[in-house]
Each structure stands twice: as C-alpha cells, then as structure tokens.
Design an enzyme around this catalytic site. Structure first.
Site, PDB file in Angstrom:
ATOM      1  N   VAL A   1       0.841  -1.205   0.000  1.00 45.68           N
ATOM      2  CA  VAL A   1       0.000   0.000   0.000  1.00 45.68           C
ATOM      3  C   VAL A   1       0.872   1.249   0.000  1.00 45.68           C
ATOM      4  O   VAL A   1       0.541   2.244  -0.656  1.00 45.68           O
ATOM      5  CB  VAL A   1      -0.959  -0.017   1.219  1.00 45.68           C
ATOM      6  CG1 VAL A   1      -1.654   1.312   1.401  1.00 45.68           C
ATOM      7  CG2 VAL A   1      -1.990  -1.113   1.068  1.00 45.68           C
ATOM      8  N   ASP A   2       1.984   1.208   0.679  1.00 45.82           N
ATOM      9  CA  ASP A   2       2.865   2.372   0.764  1.00 45.82           C
ATOM     10  C   ASP A   2       3.666   2.579  -0.524  1.00 45.82           C
ATOM     11  O   ASP A   2       4.217   3.655  -0.734  1.00 45.82           O
ATOM     12  CB  ASP A   2       3.806   2.204   1.951  1.00 45.82           C
ATOM     13  CG  ASP A   2       4.429   3.504   2.388  1.00 45.82           C
ATOM     14  OD1 ASP A   2       3.743   4.534   2.281  1.00 45.82           O
ATOM     15  OD2 ASP A   2       5.582   3.484   2.845  1.00 45.82           O
TER      16      ASP A   2
END
Length: 79
Positions: free
Chosen positions: A60-61
């Site tokens: 996600v990052d």
C-alpha cells in the site's frame, strides 16, 4: 514550453502526489484497524497477522512512492 503549459503540469503533478498520499493514508488506517481487530479476536495468531500486515502495508505504501516519482518526472523531465 510556455509558462501556462508548465502551470498545468505542476497542477497535475501535485494532484497526483496528493491523491496518492491521501489514498495510502486511508488504506493504512483501515489496514491497521483490521489488524488490531484480528489481534484482539485471536491473540495466538499475532505473528502470522503481523507478517501479513507488514507485507500489505509495504504494498500500500508503494503507491505514493510511485506517484511521487512520476510527479517529479513530470515536473523536471518536461522542462
């Protein structure tokens, strides 16, 4: 390029970076909440949940990192 075109490129890059960061913040918040719910329900499975949490958090990052790279490329590559 003239100044008006560069202003649109700056605007597009800032929108890309901002929306990517907002989306990642929301995603990591939801992910952290679900991790805490899962850890509270089954404390025995915390090591498995933790490893999956960090893998998904890294994925996600990665999205804001990619958008920052693309935004910087748009700003500095098109001048």
């Amino acid at each position: 390029m003239n100044n008006i075109d560069m202003n649109y490129i700056y605007l597009a890059a800032s929108i890309m970076i901002g929306l990517g960061s907002i989306g990642a913040a929301i995603g990591i918040g939801i992910l952290g909440g679900k991790f805490l719910e899962g850890a509270a329900r089954q404390p025995d499975s915390i090591p498995v949940l933790r490893s999956q949490f960090f893998i998904v958090m890294g994925l996600v990052d990665a999205i804001p990192m990619i958008t920052v790279g693309l935004g910087l490329y748009m700003i500095f590559g098109s001048s």
